[in-house]
Design an enzyme around this catalytic site. Structure first.
Site, PDB file in Angstrom:
ATOM      1  N   LYS A   1     -58.331  13.941 -39.550  1.00 32.06           N
ATOM      2  CA  LYS A   1     -58.252  12.877 -40.559  1.00 32.06           C
ATOM      3  C   LYS A   1     -58.913  13.286 -41.869  1.00 32.06           C
ATOM      4  O   LYS A   1     -58.651  12.681 -42.904  1.00 32.06           O
ATOM      5  CB  LYS A   1     -58.807  11.559 -40.033  1.00 32.06           C
ATOM      6  CG  LYS A   1     -60.294  11.377 -40.097  1.00 32.06           C
ATOM      7  CD  LYS A   1     -60.622   9.892 -39.950  1.00 32.06           C
ATOM      8  CE  LYS A   1     -62.119   9.699 -39.844  1.00 32.06           C
ATOM      9  NZ  LYS A   1     -62.491   8.299 -39.762  1.00 32.06           N
ATOM     10  N   ASP A   2     -59.770  14.313 -41.846  1.00 31.77           N
ATOM     11  CA  ASP A   2     -60.415  14.798 -43.072  1.00 31.77           C
ATOM     12  C   ASP A   2     -59.629  15.937 -43.727  1.00 31.77           C
ATOM     13  O   ASP A   2     -60.048  16.470 -44.756  1.00 31.77           O
ATOM     14  CB  ASP A   2     -61.837  15.287 -42.767  1.00 31.77           C
ATOM     15  CG  ASP A   2     -62.731  14.170 -42.252  1.00 31.77           C
ATOM     16  OD1 ASP A   2     -62.495  13.012 -42.636  1.00 31.77           O
ATOM     17  OD2 ASP A   2     -63.656  14.461 -41.473  1.00 31.77           O
TER      18      ASP A   2
ATOM     19  N   ARG B   1     -60.108   2.254 -46.667  1.00 28.14           N
ATOM     20  CA  ARG B   1     -59.232   1.712 -45.634  1.00 28.14           C
ATOM     21  C   ARG B   1     -59.949   0.647 -44.805  1.00 28.14           C
ATOM     22  O   ARG B   1     -59.395  -0.427 -44.526  1.00 28.14           O
ATOM     23  CB  ARG B   1     -58.780   2.855 -44.717  1.00 28.14           C
ATOM     24  CG  ARG B   1     -57.986   2.435 -43.503  1.00 28.14           C
ATOM     25  CD  ARG B   1     -57.713   3.626 -42.602  1.00 28.14           C
ATOM     26  NE  ARG B   1     -58.954   4.206 -42.093  1.00 28.14           N
ATOM     27  CZ  ARG B   1     -59.637   3.747 -41.057  1.00 28.14           C
ATOM     28  NH1 ARG B   1     -59.190   2.698 -40.391  1.00 28.14           N
ATOM     29  NH2 ARG B   1     -60.757   4.319 -40.671  1.00 28.14           N
ATOM     30  N   ARG B   2     -61.188   0.943 -44.423  1.00 33.38           N
ATOM     31  CA  ARG B   2     -61.953  -0.045 -43.651  1.00 33.38           C
ATOM     32  C   ARG B   2     -62.315  -1.239 -44.517  1.00 33.38           C
ATOM     33  O   ARG B   2     -62.245  -2.385 -44.065  1.00 33.38           O
ATOM     34  CB  ARG B   2     -63.207   0.625 -43.057  1.00 33.38           C
ATOM     35  CG  ARG B   2     -62.860   1.613 -41.947  1.00 33.38           C
ATOM     36  CD  ARG B   2     -64.051   2.421 -41.461  1.00 33.38           C
ATOM     37  NE  ARG B   2     -63.657   3.328 -40.371  1.00 33.38           N
ATOM     38  CZ  ARG B   2     -64.224   4.500 -40.123  1.00 33.38           C
ATOM     39  NH1 ARG B   2     -65.209   4.933 -40.884  1.00 33.38           N
ATOM     40  NH2 ARG B   2     -63.794   5.241 -39.127  1.00 33.38           N
TER      41      ARG B   2
ATOM     42  N   ARG C   1     -72.738   6.234 -46.626  1.00 34.60           N
ATOM     43  CA  ARG C   1     -72.326   7.633 -46.529  1.00 34.60           C
ATOM     44  C   ARG C   1     -73.217   8.372 -45.536  1.00 34.60           C
ATOM     45  O   ARG C   1     -74.202   7.849 -45.044  1.00 34.60           O
ATOM     46  CB  ARG C   1     -72.454   8.312 -47.910  1.00 34.60           C
ATOM     47  CG  ARG C   1     -71.446   7.860 -48.959  1.00 34.60           C
ATOM     48  CD  ARG C   1     -70.088   8.546 -48.801  1.00 34.60           C
ATOM     49  NE  ARG C   1     -70.205   9.968 -48.537  1.00 34.60           N
ATOM     50  CZ  ARG C   1     -70.354  10.906 -49.451  1.00 34.60           C
ATOM     51  NH1 ARG C   1     -70.407  10.587 -50.718  1.00 34.60           N
ATOM     52  NH2 ARG C   1     -70.437  12.177 -49.112  1.00 34.60           N
TER      53      ARG C   1
ATOM     54  N   ARG D   1     -75.621   7.329 -40.406  1.00 34.13           N
ATOM     55  CA  ARG D   1     -75.113   5.959 -40.588  1.00 34.13           C
ATOM     56  C   ARG D   1     -75.695   5.016 -39.546  1.00 34.13           C
ATOM     57  O   ARG D   1     -76.042   3.875 -39.861  1.00 34.13           O
ATOM     58  CB  ARG D   1     -73.576   5.953 -40.505  1.00 34.13           C
ATOM     59  CG  ARG D   1     -72.931   6.698 -41.673  1.00 34.13           C
ATOM     60  CD  ARG D   1     -71.433   6.530 -41.672  1.00 34.13           C
ATOM     61  NE  ARG D   1     -70.766   7.751 -42.108  1.00 34.13           N
ATOM     62  CZ  ARG D   1     -69.455   7.872 -42.260  1.00 34.13           C
ATOM     63  NH1 ARG D   1     -68.660   6.858 -42.003  1.00 34.13           N
ATOM     64  NH2 ARG D   1     -68.930   9.017 -42.648  1.00 34.13           N
TER      65      ARG D   1
ATOM     66  N   CYS E   1     -57.872  10.725 -47.612  1.00 35.64           N
ATOM     67  CA  CYS E   1     -58.822   9.827 -46.959  1.00 35.64           C
ATOM     68  C   CYS E   1     -59.557   8.973 -47.984  1.00 35.64           C
ATOM     69  O   CYS E   1     -60.473   8.253 -47.665  1.00 35.64           O
ATOM     70  CB  CYS E   1     -59.775  10.587 -46.048  1.00 35.64           C
ATOM     71  SG  CYS E   1     -60.597  11.939 -46.842  1.00 35.64           S
TER      72      CYS E   1
HETATM   73  N1  LIG Z   1     -64.951  10.958 -42.272  1.00 34.99           N
HETATM   74  C1  LIG Z   1     -65.886  11.272 -41.233  1.00 34.99           C
HETATM   75  C2  LIG Z   1     -65.222  11.382 -39.907  1.00 34.99           C
HETATM   76  N2  LIG Z   1     -64.227  12.252 -39.686  1.00 34.99           N
HETATM   77  C3  LIG Z   1     -63.818  12.109 -38.393  1.00 34.99           C
HETATM   78  C4  LIG Z   1     -64.592  11.139 -37.798  1.00 34.99           C
HETATM   79  C5  LIG Z   1     -64.461  10.665 -36.417  1.00 34.99           C
HETATM   80  C6  LIG Z   1     -63.805  11.600 -35.447  1.00 34.99           C
HETATM   81  C7  LIG Z   1     -62.322  11.648 -35.503  1.00 34.99           C
HETATM   82  O1  LIG Z   1     -61.631  10.864 -36.179  1.00 34.99           O
HETATM   83  O2  LIG Z   1     -61.766  12.536 -34.803  1.00 34.99           O
HETATM   84  C8  LIG Z   1     -65.520  10.684 -38.756  1.00 34.99           C
HETATM   85  C9  LIG Z   1     -66.573   9.668 -38.582  1.00 34.99           C
HETATM   86  C10 LIG Z   1     -66.118   8.239 -38.694  1.00 34.99           C
HETATM   87  O3  LIG Z   1     -65.126   7.942 -39.390  1.00 34.99           O
HETATM   88  O4  LIG Z   1     -66.775   7.380 -38.091  1.00 34.99           O
END
Ligand SMILES: NCc1[nH]cc(CCC(=O)O)c1CC(=O)O
Length: 321
Positions: free
Chosen positions: A88-89, A136-137, A154, A160, A247
């Protein structure tokens, strides 16, 4: 064992240094050691701009690929053979010369509501403070509870949670997958999942990136690739790509597969006023890309572009990241 590709004596995995990144890279290392018992697998932990700069928004420091750049430079120099990422990153378009050699079977894709006092979003009192820096959240929280105060949050998952425990927020939203990987399952008060709540495109999936010209690596990592996950995230990422998403825009997508039938749900929202549009469609697993584009077109027809532009960081514009 005889392979159609050479198995190196040593394989070096470039990784970020956060506890979650290290867990994911060590997980990939373990899977590779199991597949190739004679190969030594080592981690090369590196610091990235995205990890170091915590006081400015990710978009403002040049969002796109921020967490990948240093790892890609290490592969270019020959200091590492691959890099492990949360998919997702990973930007929708990779840098030229790099490819995703494998996408591992997806973990729990849902978001998690985390709070010591409240069991879920609907239990929060009026005006409660919720921490998340994800547009998004924020957009989905605003849509459901316009009264909440949304505050920036962050740092890595452990940071967090510590900020929540310090009393800065009534609740925070994180990914279930990250919490589960780090052994924080017990912090999940409720799962925020589809169709009421959608995750980030490819949330919960781990990807292995390597140089496109490294054919041996592509063969090597094929053993870890999960076809169903690849099809699902392909649809989600195609939708995001068609929306010029990253993202750093309020875009959510979630695909499921039953047999050869792929179902994709997409959402674009406003982190400012809670307006949102949704669309979904079914398609053939072999046409994941087209399905993603179809759902994106349906979202755009309802005004998605305006919502994305309206959520942009005023300094950087909507599509920098
Ligand atoms: N941006 C940070 C990030 N990138 C991936 C995950 C979670 C693990 C995943 O999605 O595989 C997280 C932490 C979160 O959003 O709580």
């Amino acid at each position: 064992m005889t392979e159609a590709f050479p198995v190196p004596d040593v394989l070096r995995i470039a990784t970020r240094k956060s506890p979650l990144a290290l867990w994911q890279s060590e997980h990939v290392a373990e899977r590779l050691r199991a597949a190739y018992p004679d190969m030594r697998v080592e981690l090369v932990p590196l610091s990235t701009r995205g990890d170091e700069v915590l006081d400015r928004s990710l978009a403002a420091i040049g969002g796109k690929g921020l967490f990948l750049k240093e790892l890609e430079l290490a592969m270019e120099r020959g200091d590492a053979d691959c890099a492990v990422h949360s998919l997702k990153d990973v930007p929708m378009e990779l840098e030229p010369g790099f490819a995703l050699a494998a996408i591992l079977a997806r973990a729990d894709a849902a978001d998690a509501f985390v709070s010591s006092r409240y069991a879920g979003i609907d239990d929060l009192p009026r005006g409660a403070v919720v921490g998340t820096s994800s547009l998004r959240r924020q957009a989905q929280l605003r849509a459901r509870r316009p009264d909440l105060q949304l505050r920036d949050l962050r740092g890595n998952v452990n940071t967090r949670l510590a900020k929540l425990d310090a009393g800065e927020y009534d609740a925070i939203v994180l990914a279930c997958a990250g919490l589960q990987r780090l052994g924080f399952d017990d912090r999940i008060r409720s799962r925020l999942d589809a169709p009421a709540w959608l995750p980030a495109p490819a949330q919960g999936a781990i990807a292995i990136e390597c140089r496109s010209d490294d054919f041996a690596a592509h063969g090597l990592f094929g053993a870890l690739d999960d076809r169903d996950t690849r099809v699902r995230v392909e649809a989600e990422r195609a939708m995001n790509r068609a929306l010029h998403g990253s993202c750093h825009v309020p875009v959510a997508a979630f695909a499921t597969l039953s047999g050869a039938q792929l179902h994709l749900q997409g959402l674009v929202g406003s982190a400012i006023d809670g307006r949102y549009v949704r669309a979904d469609a079914h398609g053939d697993a072999g046409d994941a890309e087209a399905l993603g584009q179809r759902v994106a077109t349906a979202l755009l027809a309802q005004g998605a572009a305006e919502l994305i532009a309206g959520s942009a960081d005023p300094d950087t514009g909507p599509f920098v990241s």
